[in-house]
Design a protein around this motif. Structure first.
Motif, PDB file in Angstrom:
ATOM      1  N   THR A   1       0.867  -1.179   0.000  1.00 64.63           N
ATOM      2  CA  THR A   1       0.000   0.000   0.000  1.00 64.63           C
ATOM      3  C   THR A   1       0.904   1.228   0.000  1.00 64.63           C
ATOM      4  O   THR A   1       1.736   1.379   0.895  1.00 64.63           O
ATOM      5  CB  THR A   1      -0.912   0.024   1.229  1.00 64.63           C
ATOM      6  OG1 THR A   1      -1.861  -1.044   1.143  1.00 64.63           O
ATOM      7  CG2 THR A   1      -1.665   1.356   1.321  1.00 64.63           C
ATOM      8  N   HIS A   2       0.776   2.076  -1.014  1.00 64.93           N
ATOM      9  CA  HIS A   2       1.623   3.267  -1.138  1.00 64.93           C
ATOM     10  C   HIS A   2       0.872   4.508  -0.658  1.00 64.93           C
ATOM     11  O   HIS A   2      -0.239   4.789  -1.126  1.00 64.93           O
ATOM     12  CB  HIS A   2       2.022   3.497  -2.599  1.00 64.93           C
ATOM     13  CG  HIS A   2       2.888   2.438  -3.193  1.00 64.93           C
ATOM     14  ND1 HIS A   2       3.926   1.835  -2.509  1.00 64.93           N
ATOM     15  CD2 HIS A   2       2.888   1.867  -4.436  1.00 64.93           C
ATOM     16  CE1 HIS A   2       4.515   0.955  -3.302  1.00 64.93           C
ATOM     17  NE2 HIS A   2       3.906   0.953  -4.468  1.00 64.93           N
ATOM     18  N   LEU A   3       1.482   5.266   0.231  1.00 70.38           N
ATOM     19  CA  LEU A   3       0.989   6.600   0.578  1.00 70.38           C
ATOM     20  C   LEU A   3       1.772   7.598  -0.267  1.00 70.38           C
ATOM     21  O   LEU A   3       3.004   7.619  -0.232  1.00 70.38           O
ATOM     22  CB  LEU A   3       1.221   6.908   2.057  1.00 70.38           C
ATOM     23  CG  LEU A   3       0.582   5.973   3.073  1.00 70.38           C
ATOM     24  CD1 LEU A   3       0.894   6.450   4.485  1.00 70.38           C
ATOM     25  CD2 LEU A   3      -0.920   5.902   2.881  1.00 70.38           C
ATOM     26  N   ILE A   4       1.062   8.415  -1.030  1.00 71.62           N
ATOM     27  CA  ILE A   4       1.718   9.373  -1.915  1.00 71.62           C
ATOM     28  C   ILE A   4       0.984  10.704  -1.873  1.00 71.62           C
ATOM     29  O   ILE A   4      -0.153  10.786  -1.411  1.00 71.62           O
ATOM     30  CB  ILE A   4       1.770   8.860  -3.373  1.00 71.62           C
ATOM     31  CG1 ILE A   4       0.352   8.724  -3.953  1.00 71.62           C
ATOM     32  CG2 ILE A   4       2.525   7.543  -3.453  1.00 71.62           C
ATOM     33  CD1 ILE A   4       0.316   8.418  -5.447  1.00 71.62           C
ATOM     34  N   GLY A   5       1.644  11.749  -2.367  1.00 70.58           N
ATOM     35  CA  GLY A   5       1.004  13.040  -2.518  1.00 70.58           C
ATOM     36  C   GLY A   5       0.391  13.178  -3.898  1.00 70.58           C
ATOM     37  O   GLY A   5       0.782  12.492  -4.848  1.00 70.58           O
TER      38      GLY A   5
END
Length: 505
Positions: A256-260
């Protein structure tokens, strides 16, 4: 056992960590702490992006080699996350051998699949984005043409022989994959932006430079250095052993990637296409966050509006800062940081609600129950409030929405304060009725401590200990630990110093 692998973007080391970096990293920390409460085997990874033209230029300006420069800045990110109580399991740097091995493996796989080819490119390039732009994507600012839409500065013209990844071949495959995985992009409105990029048509992108020395050489043509996005994105695989430990990689991937929102194109378009080419499963999902704005603008070194998160901790306390970051703005939306908003949220939610409740309960238990905790009533009206708080908080954490999860948790705090106001145990004579009311409040605080521990772990542990619970709140396991009736009579209840002294501006 369920395995959960969560990543933050790796942060450029051309400047020191700021509030925007801290925001994403704290969100990831809270999400993974919740995952551990559920009993999941969990890995949380963050790190630093240390190659590319931007780093080389910053090093030149500082009079250092790129390696010397990154060796000075990268530890500042690790130290900042330690100060912010980030429980990451790994900190990866793109100058590490394991990362270089993973990049070489991924590149070779894509090259062998026929999706990387040599070509010549001439175009307009933003160094800050590490991205080429077409004329229709550029903007005019203050009369200056050809400005980057993200960094609001003029782009540069580059022309050289590059290897290109044939992204244009993947439009249908990407759209088909996302159609089969409709919840992969969260929140939905950010996901729609990513899908719009794909439907609008895909351009091949460069994966190498010959005019740059600071980077990872292509395994089949070492005259070329790997383009920064093909390099940087691979860190998510490198951190779980891709190219060096196949068992670790098979155990943990996908992530799971957290990105802006400003790096959606690279993460939600380039990255899954690269993985498809290499025969690697795409990520599990992407949580696309908005920006914390200052004065209506994104924080940047260029704008001069950078906020140092460690300065705010000195003013508001560690958990006060963490709570504000998580509770103030729904994940996926832009938030506007103000110091007044920080103090207001602290005073209303932490000092007036949680802190006041903990102090009030301890005071009444001392005066009416001899300082000894009492058992809750099985049929307490707070039992339903506790069930609702857990159910709603769990759904919100699962949907990667910390602000909603905390609002659900604070619903139980508000219900408990109302229960005390209605029964006024401080006015009653000691006896079974008072014991029942205070047992209800102690049980509510026990559950609140568990539910808020991903966000404010030190405070949660303090509440846990003050109501006489032993061990670590982080070792509790949900959903059983949130079941009403877990507080047993007998522990010593202590008041202690105020958890959150009010702050006056």
């Amino acid at each position: 056992m369920t395995r959960t692998y969560v990543t933050t973007p790796i942060y450029y080391v051309n400047a020191e960590p700021h509030l925007g970096h801290a925001y994403t990293t704290i969100v990831g920390d809270a999400i993974t702490r919740w995952s551990r409460l559920l009993g999941n085997d969990t890995k949380y990874v963050t790190g630093t992006d240390e190659h590319g033209l931007k780093i080389q230029q910053a090093a030149d300006a500082a009079g250092l080699t790129p390696q010397q420069f990154t060796d000075e800045i990268a530890p500042k990110f690790a130290a900042a996350w330690e100060r912010l109580n980030i429980a990451n399991d790994d900190f990866i740097r793109t100058t590490e051998p394991r990362h270089k091995a993973a990049v070489a493996e991924l590149l070779q796989r894509c090259y062998d699949a026929g999706d990387i080819e040599l070509d010549t490119f001439a175009g307009k390039y933003c160094v800050a984005c590490e991205e080429y732009y077409s004329d229709d994507e550029l903007v005019i600012l203050d009369g200056v043409e050809d400005c980057c839409p993200v960094h609001a500065r003029p782009v540069q013209y580059f022309e050289e022989e590059n290897y290109f990844f044939r992204l244009s071949r993947f439009q249908d495959r990407l759209l088909d994959w996302y159609a089969k995985h409709p919840t992969a992009l969260r929140p939905e409105h950010r996901g729609n932006e990513a899908l719009g990029l794909i439907r609008g048509g895909l351009r091949d992108f460069s994966v190498s430079r010959t005019s740059l020395e600071w980077g990872i050489p292509l395994p089949w043509d070492p005259k070329h250095v790997t383009y920064v996005w093909f390099d940087a994105l691979t860190n998510y695989l490198a951190a779980v052993g891709f190219g060096s430990d196949d068992q670790d990689y098979r155990d943990w991937w996908p992530a799971t990637h957290l990105i802006g929102k400003d790096i959606v194109r690279q993460h939600c378009v380039y990255w899954p296409a690269m993985l498809m080419s290499a025969g690697v499963e795409p990520p599990k999902r992407w949580a696309i966050g908005g920006w914390l704005l200052v004065g209506g603008e994104k924080m940047s070194k260029t704008s001069g509006n950078v906020v140092n998160p460690l300065d705010l901790i000195d003013d508001i306390g560690l958990d006060g800062f963490r709570y504000y970051v998580l509770a103030e703005t729904p994940y996926g939306s832009d938030g506007d940081f103000t110091y007044e908003g920080l103090v207001g949220r602290y005073n209303s939610d932490l000092a007036n609600n949680l802190g006041n409740l903990a102090a009030r309960v301890a005071t009444v238990v001392a005066k009416k129950c001899g300082g000894v905790g009492t058992a809750p009533s099985p049929d307490s009206p707070l039992a339903a409030a506790a069930t609702t708080a857990y159910t709603d908080a769990a759904a919100s954490w699962d949907d990667l929405q910390p602000s909603r999860a905390l609002d659900a948790t604070w619903g139980l705090i508000r219900a408990t304060n109302a229960h005390l106001e209605q029964n006024e145990p401080w006015k009653a004579e000691p006896g079974p009725a008072v014991d029942a009311v205070m047992g209800d409040a102690l049980e509510a605080l026990r559950i609140v401590a568990i539910l808020c521990s991903p966000a404010i772990p030190d405070t949660a542990q303090a509440v846990w200990e003050r109501i006489g619970m032993s061990g670590q709140v982080a070792d509790q396991r949900l959903p059983d630990a949130a079941t009403w009736g877990g507080y047993e009579a007998g522990p010593t209840v202590t008041k202690g110093d105020p958890l959150f002294p009010r702050i006056t501006l």
